[in-house]
Structure formats: structure tokens, C-alpha cells
Design a protein around this motif. Structure first.
Motif, PDB file in Angstrom:
ATOM      1  N   SER A   1       6.624  28.476  12.282  1.00 47.59           N
ATOM      2  CA  SER A   1       6.235  28.110  10.501  1.00 47.59           C
ATOM      3  C   SER A   1       5.003  27.039  10.445  1.00 47.59           C
ATOM      4  CB  SER A   1       7.493  28.028  10.386  1.00 47.59           C
ATOM      5  OG  SER A   1       7.216  26.767   8.494  1.00 47.59           O
ATOM      6  N   HIS A   2       4.813  26.426  10.799  1.00 50.50           N
ATOM      7  CA  HIS A   2       3.667  25.742  11.204  1.00 50.50           C
ATOM      8  C   HIS A   2       2.364  26.892  11.931  1.00 50.50           C
ATOM      9  CE1 HIS A   2       0.267  22.325  11.400  1.00 50.50           C
ATOM     10  NE2 HIS A   2       0.492  22.754  12.508  1.00 50.50           N
ATOM     11  N   LEU A   3       2.667  27.153  12.590  1.00 48.18           N
ATOM     12  CA  LEU A   3       1.406  27.992  13.025  1.00 48.18           C
ATOM     13  C   LEU A   3       0.754  29.689  12.087  1.00 48.18           C
ATOM     14  CD1 LEU A   3      -0.529  29.995  15.328  1.00 48.18           C
ATOM     15  CD2 LEU A   3       1.582  31.319  15.995  1.00 48.18           C
ATOM     16  N   PHE A   4       1.971  29.813  10.812  1.00 50.37           N
ATOM     17  CA  PHE A   4       1.898  30.888  10.759  1.00 50.37           C
ATOM     18  C   PHE A   4       1.637  31.005   8.996  1.00 50.37           C
ATOM     19  CE2 PHE A   4       5.027  32.804  13.243  1.00 50.37           C
ATOM     20  CZ  PHE A   4       4.721  34.219  14.071  1.00 50.37           C
ATOM     21  N   LEU A   5       1.655  29.639   8.597  1.00 52.57           N
ATOM     22  CA  LEU A   5       1.626  29.680   7.330  1.00 52.57           C
ATOM     23  C   LEU A   5       0.420  27.915   7.613  1.00 52.57           C
ATOM     24  CD1 LEU A   5       5.267  28.795   6.541  1.00 52.57           C
ATOM     25  CD2 LEU A   5       4.336  31.085   5.842  1.00 52.57           C
ATOM     26  N   SER A   6       0.404  27.476   7.942  1.00 51.58           N
ATOM     27  CA  SER A   6      -0.608  26.540   8.637  1.00 51.58           C
ATOM     28  C   SER A   6      -2.102  27.089   8.912  1.00 51.58           C
ATOM     29  CB  SER A   6      -0.583  25.510   8.473  1.00 51.58           C
ATOM     30  OG  SER A   6       0.876  24.765   7.740  1.00 51.58           O
ATOM     31  N   LEU A   7      -1.998  27.216   9.889  1.00 47.20           N
ATOM     32  CA  LEU A   7      -3.547  27.890  11.148  1.00 47.20           C
ATOM     33  C   LEU A   7      -3.149  29.449  10.869  1.00 47.20           C
ATOM     34  CD1 LEU A   7      -1.745  26.117  14.205  1.00 47.20           C
ATOM     35  CD2 LEU A   7      -3.219  25.414  12.607  1.00 47.20           C
ATOM     36  N   LEU A   8      -2.401  30.246  10.674  1.00 41.33           N
ATOM     37  CA  LEU A   8      -3.055  31.606  10.239  1.00 41.33           C
ATOM     38  C   LEU A   8      -3.245  32.358   8.632  1.00 41.33           C
ATOM     39  CD1 LEU A   8      -1.498  33.388  13.915  1.00 41.33           C
ATOM     40  CD2 LEU A   8      -3.670  32.002  13.542  1.00 41.33           C
ATOM     41  N   ASN A   9      -2.535  31.517   8.015  1.00 40.96           N
ATOM     42  CA  ASN A   9      -2.481  30.895   7.112  1.00 40.96           C
ATOM     43  C   ASN A   9      -2.447  33.267   6.600  1.00 40.96           C
ATOM     44  OD1 ASN A   9      -3.548  29.192   5.641  1.00 40.96           O
ATOM     45  ND2 ASN A   9      -5.363  29.238   6.951  1.00 40.96           N
ATOM     46  N   ILE A  10      -1.642  33.570   6.952  1.00 47.93           N
ATOM     47  CA  ILE A  10      -0.638  34.672   6.998  1.00 47.93           C
ATOM     48  C   ILE A  10       0.651  34.571   5.916  1.00 47.93           C
ATOM     49  CG2 ILE A  10      -1.460  35.477   8.586  1.00 47.93           C
ATOM     50  CD1 ILE A  10       1.587  35.674   9.721  1.00 47.93           C
ATOM     51  N   ASN A  11       1.069  36.000   5.580  1.00 45.86           N
ATOM     52  CA  ASN A  11       2.031  36.283   4.833  1.00 45.86           C
ATOM     53  C   ASN A  11       3.014  36.800   5.433  1.00 45.86           C
ATOM     54  OD1 ASN A  11       3.846  36.667   2.607  1.00 45.86           O
ATOM     55  ND2 ASN A  11       2.996  37.571   1.365  1.00 45.86           N
ATOM     56  N   PRO A  12       3.923  36.580   6.588  1.00 48.32           N
ATOM     57  CA  PRO A  12       4.514  37.305   6.772  1.00 48.32           C
ATOM     58  C   PRO A  12       5.093  39.014   6.437  1.00 48.32           C
ATOM     59  CG  PRO A  12       5.346  35.272   7.495  1.00 48.32           C
ATOM     60  CD  PRO A  12       4.112  35.134   5.850  1.00 48.32           C
ATOM     61  N   SER A  13       6.046  38.492   5.224  1.00 48.71           N
ATOM     62  CA  SER A  13       6.352  40.047   4.863  1.00 48.71           C
ATOM     63  C   SER A  13       5.474  40.894   4.371  1.00 48.71           C
ATOM     64  CB  SER A  13       6.416  39.597   3.620  1.00 48.71           C
ATOM     65  OG  SER A  13       5.879  39.469   2.164  1.00 48.71           O
ATOM     66  N   GLN A  14       3.985  41.033   4.858  1.00 45.90           N
ATOM     67  CA  GLN A  14       2.828  41.554   4.683  1.00 45.90           C
ATOM     68  C   GLN A  14       2.024  42.331   5.983  1.00 45.90           C
ATOM     69  OE1 GLN A  14       0.034  40.942   1.454  1.00 45.90           O
ATOM     70  NE2 GLN A  14       1.730  40.249  -0.342  1.00 45.90           N
ATOM     71  N   SER A  15       3.081  41.415   6.496  1.00 44.69           N
ATOM     72  CA  SER A  15       1.792  41.604   8.655  1.00 44.69           C
ATOM     73  C   SER A  15       3.501  42.235   9.443  1.00 44.69           C
ATOM     74  CB  SER A  15       2.009  40.214   9.044  1.00 44.69           C
ATOM     75  OG  SER A  15       0.677  39.909   7.514  1.00 44.69           O
ATOM     76  N   SER A  16       2.569  42.872  10.256  1.00 41.78           N
ATOM     77  CA  SER A  16       3.183  43.433  11.627  1.00 41.78           C
ATOM     78  C   SER A  16       2.924  42.851  12.256  1.00 41.78           C
ATOM     79  CB  SER A  16       3.110  44.587  12.049  1.00 41.78           C
ATOM     80  OG  SER A  16       2.686  45.312  11.077  1.00 41.78           O
ATOM     81  N   LEU A  17       4.076  41.849  13.514  1.00 42.24           N
ATOM     82  CA  LEU A  17       3.157  41.186  14.181  1.00 42.24           C
ATOM     83  C   LEU A  17       4.201  41.592  15.975  1.00 42.24           C
ATOM     84  CD1 LEU A  17       3.723  38.098  15.456  1.00 42.24           C
ATOM     85  CD2 LEU A  17       6.277  38.637  15.816  1.00 42.24           C
ATOM     86  N   LEU A  18       2.804  41.348  16.928  1.00 41.80           N
ATOM     87  CA  LEU A  18       3.104  42.036  18.192  1.00 41.80           C
ATOM     88  C   LEU A  18       3.119  41.024  18.900  1.00 41.80           C
ATOM     89  CD1 LEU A  18       0.609  44.445  20.458  1.00 41.80           C
ATOM     90  CD2 LEU A  18       1.324  42.129  21.146  1.00 41.80           C
ATOM     91  N   LEU A  19       4.291  40.912  19.793  1.00 40.42           N
ATOM     92  CA  LEU A  19       5.089  39.780  20.375  1.00 40.42           C
ATOM     93  C   LEU A  19       5.382  40.247  21.399  1.00 40.42           C
ATOM     94  CD1 LEU A  19       6.351  36.553  20.534  1.00 40.42           C
ATOM     95  CD2 LEU A  19       8.707  37.835  19.797  1.00 40.42           C
ATOM     96  N   VAL A  20       4.953  38.425  22.253  1.00 39.00           N
ATOM     97  CA  VAL A  20       4.502  38.722  23.816  1.00 39.00           C
ATOM     98  C   VAL A  20       5.543  38.372  24.576  1.00 39.00           C
ATOM     99  CG1 VAL A  20       3.125  38.697  25.923  1.00 39.00           C
ATOM    100  CG2 VAL A  20       2.329  40.083  24.567  1.00 39.00           C
TER     101      VAL A  20
END
Length: 433
Positions: free
Chosen positions: A78-97
């Protein structure tokens, strides 16, 4: 701009950024920490920016390579996506390792986090060996990895070391071999040695990581280096001093004398000299060490300690874990077993396309020692070629970034609608691992 977030969710460090970029936007520890001088728990970048990192209490979402604390991982993400990357997850795809052989229950929790808690529109899950292979094949289009589409990826991570054959961008799962040793075990072993011989550092994880990264190296001749490490005073070419932070004049630890720490590089290479020549060469090096004697004396007003044979005995665990009572094969034997599990036609190609990745491979002389250990175990008519990635820590992420920028990426993903209709288990079958 790409709307694909690439996340290499390592047990030690979390690397995240936008697909198509060369380097990740964020590289932070995948943990929460509370320094002794603070009352609150800090996450990632907050922890790194804190001045005093002595006696930090750590909480990690991963243990022994697998996710065990989904709530803590949610907080860090949550800290990563919202504070550091500043992205909107609902409009983004995720590639997870993800780690190799991830358990179905952990996969289910991970999918719930991604689709239900954060609401990403689609997901693709990859493993690190296939991404390392993809990056190396594209980075060196004329190399053997690109021409044969076959490689043996050695991933020395935080919790495990994997030897994973890759064929046409797919990890051959039945041939993967695992060594239950990684960077965490090496740091813990160094803590025990220093605490027993000098000063109690069992709570100083960040400081001992720094000691390990700056002073440890892989020995090419353990017997000779043990003899040198036994010598007293100026005759000991491997001794160096690390100064601990005092909280007043300096907040971080440091190596007292960098030139002293690098002297092991001048030792003659084993096999190049006869025994008599080797002794003569070492004696010549000893005469040049007189001027450093005053720097080597321990200042009792400071918190500092000496390292001698610890510098090479800690990385030695990777090559000979049985010497420490662990019922494990060494790294070279692990590689041979992985290759022998594949079709015989692949054997010569795999030995000629070994790729090293992961932070533990950054020890000086790691690749050279591995080749020397491996050569006697490999048939004479096979070539052995070991390649270290230009940045072993970021290599997996760069492969993911490359995959995320390919035109077919969206078609490979599982969408949120498919997840809601079919569930986690059926969606996971699309990823072939």
C-alpha cells in the motif's frame, strides 16, 4: 506511458517500477523496522532514510523464501503503490515475480491481495529464472543464450539458492535444484562469528549486512588463506578493522582502512605459482604492510572489531555447507544435479550458458571459484562458461520490464473479471508453473 507495474517482490528487497523502463523506480527493503531511537515502525524508504539503524527490530512478510504475513505485505505494498509509485491500481496491470514452487495457499492469498484489496485490472505471474533468461537473451543477441534459447540460471537470493534450467523462456521445474542457503544465512553466520570472537552484534542486521558486502570475499585457496589468517600482527594480510557507529560523530559503520581491506587481491593466484614461489610472493607482500601497522592497532575508545578468516569462511558456506554440519550439497554439485535432470542433448549447452544472478553472487571471485569447483565434475569435452549479470540485484526486474513492454503482454494476463468468474486456482494454470 506504460500502465504495467513490474514488481520483483524479493524477501530482502522489493524492486518496483513501470514496464519498459531500464531500471526500477523504487528499491527498498521488504520489511518493517523500528530503530532503537524510534517508537514507531518504519517501512522501506522511511527505514533507509533514518539516521540511526543500530539495533533495529525487523518484521518481514517473508520467511524461508515464502510469504507468511499477508497483512504486513499489504501494508508495505500500500505504501509502495500509493506513496512511492503514485499509481491507480484499478487502471494498471501488475507483473509479479514469485518464488519458485510457491504454495497454492500462498498463491490464493496473493491473488486476493492483488484483485480484491488493491483492485488491479489484470495480473501476470512470472518466476525469476525465466525473466533472467529473457533479459540475457535480448541483452546479448549474438550470445549462446540467445541462439540456443537455453540457459542454467543460478539465483543466489536472500533465503535460497536455486539452480534452474530454462528452455525457450520456460523454467524446467522438474530439474530445478535448491540449496537452503542464501544471503540471510550468511549474515547470521557472520553475526555469530563476530559475536563469539569480538563484540555482540546479534541485533545489528543492517550493520552486519554492510560488513558482509564490504569485506567478505570468496577464497580461491582456503587452506592457504587459513594459514595467512593465523599469522599474528603485520604478517596477517587478511586482517582488517570495521568501525561501528557511535551515534555521535558517525551514524553509520565504515571500514577503517580501505587499502588494508583490499590487500587480499594482491595474493598470488593458486595454481599460477609453485609452493616456494607462492611463499616468496607472500613474504614480499608482508614487507609492504609495515606502514599500515599503526592503523591496524585497535582504538579502545571506539567500538570496532577485527576480521580475519571470517571474511572468506562466511561465503565458503555456499560451496561447502557440509563443513558446517548442514546436510546439503555444495553449489557446484547442485548445478550438476540440475543439469543431469535434463535431457542429455541439453547438457553441453547448459554448462556453456550458466548465468549468475542475485545479491550473493556479488562476492569478489565468486564466478571464478564456482568454475574451479565445477570443472572437475563436468565431462572434459564440455565447455564451462559462467556469466554474471551486469547488475545481479536488478537483473530479474529488468527481464520483467522487458516482458511487460512486449505487445503480447496484455493477452497473457489474467483479468480481474476472469479471476472473479473462475477463481485463483484455474487462473493460475495459465502461467505454466
Amino acid at each position: 506511458m506504460s500502465n504495467v507495474v513490474v514488481l520483483d517482490n524479493g524477501a530482502a528487497f522489493l524492486k518496483a517500477g513501470i514496464g519498459g523502463d531500464r531500471d526500477p523506480t523504487v528499491v527498498i527493503p521488504n520489511c518493517q523496522g523500528r530503530p532503537s531511537s524510534s517508537k514507531k515502525w518504519l517501512i522501506g524508504d522511511q527505514l533507509l532514510s533514518h539516521q540511526d539503524l543500530t539495533s533495529v527490530s525487523l518484521r518481514r512478510p517473508f520467511d524461508r523464501g515464502y510469504l507468511i504475513n499477508a497483512d504486513l505485505q499489504r501494508e508495505i505494498w500500500s505504501h509502495l503503490f500509493l506513496s512511492l509509485l503514485n499509481i491507480n491500481p484499478s487502471q494498471s496491470s501488475l507483473l509479479l515475480v514469485e518464488p519458485l514452487f510457491n504454495l497454492p495457499s500462498i498463491q490464493r492469498y496473493t491473488d486476493e491481495l492483488i484483485f480484491e484489496d488493491f483492485g488491479f485490472k489484470s495480473l501476470f505471474v512470472a518466476d525469476s529464472p525465466s525473466l533472467v533468461h529473457l533479459y540475457e537473451a535480448s541483452h546479448r543477441p549474438d550470445g549462446i543464450v540467445s541462439k540456443t534459447q537455453c540457459s542454467l540460471v543460478v539465483d543466489c537470493g536472500f533465503s535460497f539458492t536455486h539452480a534452474a534450467p530454462v528452455f525457450q523462456n520456460f523454467t524446467i521445474n522438474y530439474a530445478v535444484k535448491r540449496l537452503d542457503l542464501g544471503g540471510k544465512a550468511l549474515t547470521n553466520y557472520l553475526k555469530e562469528l563476530v559475536s563469539y570472537r569480538a563484540i555482540n552484534v546479534m541485533d545489528e542486521t543492517f550493520i552486519m549486512d554492510d560488513v558482509k558486502e564490504k569485506l567478505c570475499f570468496v577464497s580461491l585457496d582456503v587452506r592457504r588463506d587459513l594459514e595467512i589468517a593465523r599469522r599474528p600482527g603485520k604478517d596477517n594480510l587478511l586482517r582488517c578493522t570495521y568501525v561501528l557507529p557511535d551515534g555521535v560523530t558517525h551514524m553509520k559503520g565504515y571500514v577503517k582502512d580501505q587499502s588494508e581491506a583490499q590487500k587480499y587481491l594482491n595474493l598470488p593466484d593458486v595454481g599460477q605459482l609453485s609452493p616456494d614461489e607462492s611463499k616468496e610472493e607472500i613474504n614480499q607482500l608482508e614487507t609492504t604492510s609495515d606502514k599500515l601497522e599503526d592503523k591496524r592497532t585497535i582504538d579502545l575508545t571506539k567500538n570496532e572489531f577485527n576480521l580475519t578468516n571470517e571474511r572468506f569462511l562466511v561465503p565458503e558456506m555456499i560451496f561447502h555447507p557440509a563443513d558446517l554440519g548442514m546436510n546439503q550439497a555444495g553449489l557446484a554439485e547442485c548445478l550438476v544435479r540440475a543439469v543431469n535432470s535434463c535431457h542429455p542433448h541439453l547438457h553441453p549447452v547448459l554448462y556453456e550458458s550458466i548465468i549468475l544472478t542475485g545479491g550473493t553472487t556479488l562476492f569478489p571471485r565468486f564466478a571464478e571459484r564456482l568454475e574451479r569447483e565445477l570443472r572437475p565434475l563436468v565431462p572434459e569435452d564440455y565447455k564451462v562458461k559462467i556469466t554474471t549479470q551486469e547488475d545481479p540485484i536488478l537483473g530479474v526486474w529488468r527481464g520483467g520490464s522487458l516482458l511487460a513492454s512486449s505487445p503480447d503482454f496484455e493477452a497473457m494476463c489474467v483479468t480481474k473479471a476472469e479471476y472473479e468468474e473462475l477463481g485463483s486456482a484455474r487462473c493460475r494454470k495459465r502461467f505454466f508453473h
